[in-house]
Design a protein around this motif. Structure first.
Motif, PDB file in Angstrom:
ATOM      1  N   ALA A  20      18.965   0.480  -4.991  1.00 52.75           N
ATOM      2  CA  ALA A  20      17.722   0.506  -5.750  1.00 52.75           C
ATOM      3  C   ALA A  20      16.842  -0.697  -5.429  1.00 52.75           C
ATOM      4  CB  ALA A  20      18.022   0.549  -7.245  1.00 52.75           C
ATOM      5  N   TRP A  21      15.611  -0.426  -5.050  1.00 52.32           N
ATOM      6  CA  TRP A  21      14.609  -1.457  -4.830  1.00 52.32           C
ATOM      7  C   TRP A  21      13.576  -1.348  -5.946  1.00 52.32           C
ATOM      8  CZ3 TRP A  21      14.864  -5.049  -0.928  1.00 52.32           C
ATOM      9  CH2 TRP A  21      15.785  -4.802   0.101  1.00 52.32           C
ATOM     10  N   PRO A  22      13.073  -2.476  -6.427  1.00 50.37           N
ATOM     11  CA  PRO A  22      12.121  -2.430  -7.545  1.00 50.37           C
ATOM     12  C   PRO A  22      10.802  -1.783  -7.139  1.00 50.37           C
ATOM     13  CG  PRO A  22      12.271  -4.648  -6.639  1.00 50.37           C
ATOM     14  CD  PRO A  22      13.364  -3.854  -5.993  1.00 50.37           C
ATOM     15  N   SER A  23      10.185  -1.128  -8.112  1.00 50.75           N
ATOM     16  CA  SER A  23       8.888  -0.514  -7.869  1.00 50.75           C
ATOM     17  C   SER A  23       7.812  -1.584  -7.755  1.00 50.75           C
ATOM     18  CB  SER A  23       8.528   0.450  -8.999  1.00 50.75           C
ATOM     19  OG  SER A  23       9.436   1.523  -9.050  1.00 50.75           O
ATOM     20  N   GLY A  24       6.745  -1.241  -7.073  1.00 47.33           N
ATOM     21  CA  GLY A  24       5.577  -2.106  -7.020  1.00 47.33           C
ATOM     22  C   GLY A  24       4.585  -1.684  -8.099  1.00 47.33           C
ATOM     23  N   SER A  25       3.387  -2.194  -8.008  1.00 45.79           N
ATOM     24  CA  SER A  25       2.326  -1.813  -8.938  1.00 45.79           C
ATOM     25  C   SER A  25       1.544  -0.647  -8.357  1.00 45.79           C
ATOM     26  CB  SER A  25       1.374  -2.994  -9.168  1.00 45.79           C
ATOM     27  OG  SER A  25       2.066  -4.096  -9.725  1.00 45.79           O
ATOM     28  N   SER A  26       1.097   0.241  -9.221  1.00 43.14           N
ATOM     29  CA  SER A  26       0.228   1.315  -8.766  1.00 43.14           C
ATOM     30  C   SER A  26      -1.108   0.732  -8.317  1.00 43.14           C
ATOM     31  CB  SER A  26       0.008   2.339  -9.881  1.00 43.14           C
ATOM     32  OG  SER A  26       1.228   2.964 -10.226  1.00 43.14           O
ATOM     33  N   ARG A  27      -1.707   1.373  -7.337  1.00 40.62           N
ATOM     34  CA  ARG A  27      -3.002   0.915  -6.820  1.00 40.62           C
ATOM     35  C   ARG A  27      -3.983   2.086  -6.807  1.00 40.62           C
ATOM     36  NH1 ARG A  27      -2.204  -3.434  -3.021  1.00 40.62           N
ATOM     37  NH2 ARG A  27      -4.429  -3.306  -2.540  1.00 40.62           N
ATOM     38  N   THR A  28      -5.247   1.803  -7.062  1.00 44.00           N
ATOM     39  CA  THR A  28      -6.300   2.802  -6.931  1.00 44.00           C
ATOM     40  C   THR A  28      -7.161   2.439  -5.734  1.00 44.00           C
ATOM     41  OG1 THR A  28      -6.320   3.236  -9.304  1.00 44.00           O
ATOM     42  CG2 THR A  28      -8.251   3.929  -8.059  1.00 44.00           C
ATOM     43  N   VAL A  29      -7.301   3.380  -4.809  1.00 42.92           N
ATOM     44  CA  VAL A  29      -7.963   3.101  -3.542  1.00 42.92           C
ATOM     45  C   VAL A  29      -9.008   4.177  -3.242  1.00 42.92           C
ATOM     46  CG1 VAL A  29      -5.952   1.898  -2.601  1.00 42.92           C
ATOM     47  CG2 VAL A  29      -6.180   4.365  -2.257  1.00 42.92           C
ATOM     48  N   VAL A  30      -9.801   3.927  -2.219  1.00 42.55           N
ATOM     49  CA  VAL A  30     -10.756   4.903  -1.714  1.00 42.55           C
ATOM     50  C   VAL A  30     -10.247   5.417  -0.378  1.00 42.55           C
ATOM     51  CG1 VAL A  30     -13.112   5.320  -0.918  1.00 42.55           C
ATOM     52  CG2 VAL A  30     -12.709   3.810  -2.874  1.00 42.55           C
ATOM     53  N   SER A  31     -10.096   6.724  -0.267  1.00 44.69           N
ATOM     54  CA  SER A  31      -9.657   7.334   0.983  1.00 44.69           C
ATOM     55  C   SER A  31     -10.887   7.874   1.704  1.00 44.69           C
ATOM     56  CB  SER A  31      -8.654   8.459   0.696  1.00 44.69           C
ATOM     57  OG  SER A  31      -8.092   8.952   1.889  1.00 44.69           O
ATOM     58  N   GLN A  99       0.629   9.137  -3.171  1.00 46.32           N
ATOM     59  CA  GLN A  99      -0.442   9.963  -3.722  1.00 46.32           C
ATOM     60  C   GLN A  99       0.110  11.079  -4.595  1.00 46.32           C
ATOM     61  OE1 GLN A  99      -1.456  10.730   0.332  1.00 46.32           O
ATOM     62  NE2 GLN A  99      -1.280  12.952   0.082  1.00 46.32           N
ATOM     63  N   ALA A 100      -0.663  11.456  -5.610  1.00 42.78           N
ATOM     64  CA  ALA A 100      -0.284  12.538  -6.518  1.00 42.78           C
ATOM     65  C   ALA A 100      -0.710  13.877  -5.921  1.00 42.78           C
ATOM     66  CB  ALA A 100      -0.935  12.328  -7.882  1.00 42.78           C
ATOM     67  N   SER A 101      -0.270  14.970  -6.537  1.00 41.02           N
ATOM     68  CA  SER A 101      -0.574  16.290  -5.995  1.00 41.02           C
ATOM     69  C   SER A 101      -2.062  16.614  -6.054  1.00 41.02           C
ATOM     70  CB  SER A 101       0.221  17.358  -6.755  1.00 41.02           C
ATOM     71  OG  SER A 101      -0.119  17.338  -8.128  1.00 41.02           O
ATOM     72  N   ASN A 102      -2.786  15.994  -6.979  1.00 43.90           N
ATOM     73  CA  ASN A 102      -4.226  16.253  -7.103  1.00 43.90           C
ATOM     74  C   ASN A 102      -5.061  15.105  -6.535  1.00 43.90           C
ATOM     75  OD1 ASN A 102      -3.635  14.331  -9.019  1.00 43.90           O
ATOM     76  ND2 ASN A 102      -4.938  15.215 -10.609  1.00 43.90           N
ATOM     77  N   TRP A 103      -4.511  14.377  -5.586  1.00 45.87           N
ATOM     78  CA  TRP A 103      -5.187  13.179  -5.055  1.00 45.87           C
ATOM     79  C   TRP A 103      -6.580  13.482  -4.517  1.00 45.87           C
ATOM     80  CZ3 TRP A 103      -7.026  12.677  -0.108  1.00 45.87           C
ATOM     81  CH2 TRP A 103      -6.617  13.646   0.815  1.00 45.87           C
ATOM     82  N   ASP A 104      -6.816  14.706  -4.013  1.00 48.18           N
ATOM     83  CA  ASP A 104      -8.073  15.031  -3.347  1.00 48.18           C
ATOM     84  C   ASP A 104      -9.098  15.669  -4.278  1.00 48.18           C
ATOM     85  OD1 ASP A 104      -6.586  17.323  -3.676  1.00 48.18           O
ATOM     86  OD2 ASP A 104      -6.897  18.086  -1.652  1.00 48.18           O
ATOM     87  N   ALA A 105      -8.848  15.631  -5.598  1.00 49.60           N
ATOM     88  CA  ALA A 105      -9.754  16.296  -6.546  1.00 49.60           C
ATOM     89  C   ALA A 105     -11.149  15.681  -6.543  1.00 49.60           C
ATOM     90  CB  ALA A 105      -9.161  16.239  -7.956  1.00 49.60           C
ATOM     91  N   SER A 106     -11.252  14.405  -6.190  1.00 42.32           N
ATOM     92  CA  SER A 106     -12.544  13.725  -6.259  1.00 42.32           C
ATOM     93  C   SER A 106     -13.252  13.641  -4.913  1.00 42.32           C
ATOM     94  CB  SER A 106     -12.352  12.303  -6.809  1.00 42.32           C
ATOM     95  OG  SER A 106     -11.572  11.521  -5.905  1.00 42.32           O
ATOM     96  N   CYS A 107     -12.736  14.319  -3.901  1.00 40.07           N
ATOM     97  CA  CYS A 107     -13.289  14.163  -2.549  1.00 40.07           C
ATOM     98  C   CYS A 107     -14.708  14.724  -2.446  1.00 40.07           C
ATOM     99  CB  CYS A 107     -12.412  14.867  -1.525  1.00 40.07           C
ATOM    100  SG  CYS A 107     -10.798  14.104  -1.290  1.00 40.07           S
ATOM    101  N   ASN A 108     -15.548  13.995  -1.713  1.00 39.55           N
ATOM    102  CA  ASN A 108     -16.863  14.503  -1.351  1.00 39.55           C
ATOM    103  C   ASN A 108     -16.961  14.536   0.169  1.00 39.55           C
ATOM    104  OD1 ASN A 108     -17.571  11.805  -0.489  1.00 39.55           O
ATOM    105  ND2 ASN A 108     -17.970  11.302  -2.648  1.00 39.55           N
ATOM    106  N   SER A 109     -18.135  14.645   0.721  1.00 39.02           N
ATOM    107  CA  SER A 109     -18.274  14.792   2.170  1.00 39.02           C
ATOM    108  C   SER A 109     -18.040  13.503   2.937  1.00 39.02           C
ATOM    109  CB  SER A 109     -19.663  15.334   2.515  1.00 39.02           C
ATOM    110  OG  SER A 109     -20.678  14.436   2.072  1.00 39.02           O
ATOM    111  N   SER A 111     -15.914  10.582   1.297  1.00 45.61           N
ATOM    112  CA  SER A 111     -14.691   9.889   0.897  1.00 45.61           C
ATOM    113  C   SER A 111     -14.061  10.553  -0.315  1.00 45.61           C
ATOM    114  CB  SER A 111     -14.990   8.423   0.572  1.00 45.61           C
ATOM    115  OG  SER A 111     -15.829   8.338  -0.576  1.00 45.61           O
ATOM    116  N   CYS A 112     -12.909  10.012  -0.700  1.00 46.82           N
ATOM    117  CA  CYS A 112     -12.200  10.453  -1.902  1.00 46.82           C
ATOM    118  C   CYS A 112     -11.971   9.211  -2.760  1.00 46.82           C
ATOM    119  CB  CYS A 112     -10.861  11.096  -1.549  1.00 46.82           C
ATOM    120  SG  CYS A 112     -10.957  12.407  -0.305  1.00 46.82           S
ATOM    121  N   PRO A 113     -12.860   8.927  -3.704  1.00 50.46           N
ATOM    122  CA  PRO A 113     -12.679   7.739  -4.541  1.00 50.46           C
ATOM    123  C   PRO A 113     -11.561   7.932  -5.556  1.00 50.46           C
ATOM    124  CG  PRO A 113     -14.602   8.981  -5.242  1.00 50.46           C
ATOM    125  CD  PRO A 113     -14.101   9.656  -4.001  1.00 50.46           C
ATOM    126  N   ASN A 114     -11.057   6.811  -6.055  1.00 57.56           N
ATOM    127  CA  ASN A 114     -10.089   6.826  -7.152  1.00 57.56           C
ATOM    128  C   ASN A 114      -8.798   7.573  -6.824  1.00 57.56           C
ATOM    129  OD1 ASN A 114     -11.944   5.415  -8.838  1.00 57.56           O
ATOM    130  ND2 ASN A 114     -12.994   7.353  -9.241  1.00 57.56           N
TER     131      ASN A 114
END
Length: 342
Positions: A20-31, A99-109, A111-114
């Motif tokens: 077991a390795w410790p978890s890191g912190s969640s991050r919010t990024v722009v794809s 990434q979560a299963s709905n990671w691309d919900a915010s995508c536009n032409s 980028s994908c913010p948040n």
């Protein structure tokens, strides 16, 4: 398992906890899309010009989305991780990129913010552990490589060339290590990018590490040297036909200087009756009917009992009672391997 039989549940739990390795912190990024679309006009995104220059179709490149998580000026190490192939119109979760299963919900032409990256993922665990220099490591996650299994060989090669060109553009005089990781089609992509890196003699002073999570290459195209010879998984669940398409890995990497690869393979058919399954290396002139774990120094391979989706994301797909062992056999096993080399 041998003559001693299967390990007791307590032993399995202890094994899982020991890795077991410790978890890191969640991050919010722009794809960002590597090719954006302005009305009917495609154009290369800043910093991603290598993709379009490599000649893959704009329609394919428009679906390639990459998040540069950390991009310091000084880059002693480069870390790039790829999720598996996006299926249909739905997204997918990844224990590698986070990434979560709905990671691309915010995508536009453009980028994908948040896009949120789970702290339990390989990417975020590795970032927190500091195995590579903190503040001096470039980290990107490929949320969608659009490295479609069904693309023709030429399109795939142009995509590989684009990824390899972009990655090599991140190399600095101080760069001493490159770590690539990917699951499913992302695993095949990272293996092929590693081939390009190791073929470049200008990078001979850089260590290249590759983690593949049930990496899938198309055997009917000879991708990564795979062909129609199936090697059975020695720990496959009873009644299943898990196994991998054989490839002579030594022939695929004639230049192995400073190269380190770890492939965890289950070999479940990704979709029934499709023949889509992971690759497996073999030693000698003829693939065996049933595989074994391999350790050739530069190449390591471990067979696991898990389904393809469970290997790609051990945090969401295995049953709750088996998650700890699934994580130990996949994400944490790769961190243990990498930590032993660094």
């Amino acid at each position: 398992m041998g003559c001693g039989g299967a390990p007791e549940p307590d032993a399995l739990e202890a094994q899982a906890q020991s890795l077991a390795w410790p978890s890191g912190s969640s991050r919010t990024v722009v794809s960002r899309r590597v090719v954006s679309l302005n009305g009917v006009t495609f154009q290369a995104a800043p910093g991603f010009e290598h993709f379009r220059a490599a000649g893959a179709p704009d329609l394919a490149l428009h679906n390639v989305r990459i998040a540069e998580v950390d991009a310091p000026a000084v880059r002693e190490a480069l870390v790039v991780m790829a999720a598996g192939q996006k299926i249909s119109s739905s997204g997918h979760s990844s224990g590698v990129t986070g990434q979560a299963s709905n990671w691309d919900a915010s995508c536009n032409s453009v980028s994908c913010p948040n896009v949120t990256l789970d702290g339990r993922s390989l990417a975020m665990k590795l970032s927190a552990l500091g195995l590579f220099p903190s503040g001096r490591t470039y980290l990107s996650v490929i949320n969608d490589a659009n490295f479609d299994h069904l693309f023709d060989s030429d399109t795939k090669q142009r995509l590989v060339n684009g990824f390899a060109g972009w990655l090599q553009a991140q190399v600095r005089p101080e760069t001493r290590a490159i770590y690539l990781a990917g699951s499913s089609r992302g695993g095949c992509l990272m293996m092929r990018v590693a081939q390009a890196l190791r073929a470049n003699t200008a990078l001979d002073g850089i260590n290249v590490y590759v983690s593949s999570f049930d990496g899938v290459c198309r055997n009917s195209q000879g991708e990564l040297g795979t062909f129609d010879s199936k090697v059975n998984n020695p720990v496959r669940p009873w009644g299943t036909f898990y196994g991998g398409w054989a490839t002579n890995m030594t022939a695929q990497f004639p230049r192995r200087h400073r190269l380190h690869i770890f492939h965890v393979v289950g070999g479940q058919e990704v979709a029934p009756a499709t023949g889509i399954r992971a690759f497996t290396a073999y030693n000698g002139t003829t693939p065996p009917s049933t595989g074994t774990n391999l350790d050739w120094g530069w190449y390591k391979q471990t067979w696991v009992k898990w389904q393809h989706k469970e290997i790609g994301n051990p945090y969401t797909d295995p049953s709750a009672s088996e998650q700890a062992q699934a994580v130990a056999d996949t994400v944490d096993a790769h961190l243990t391997w990498l930590g032993g080399l660094l």
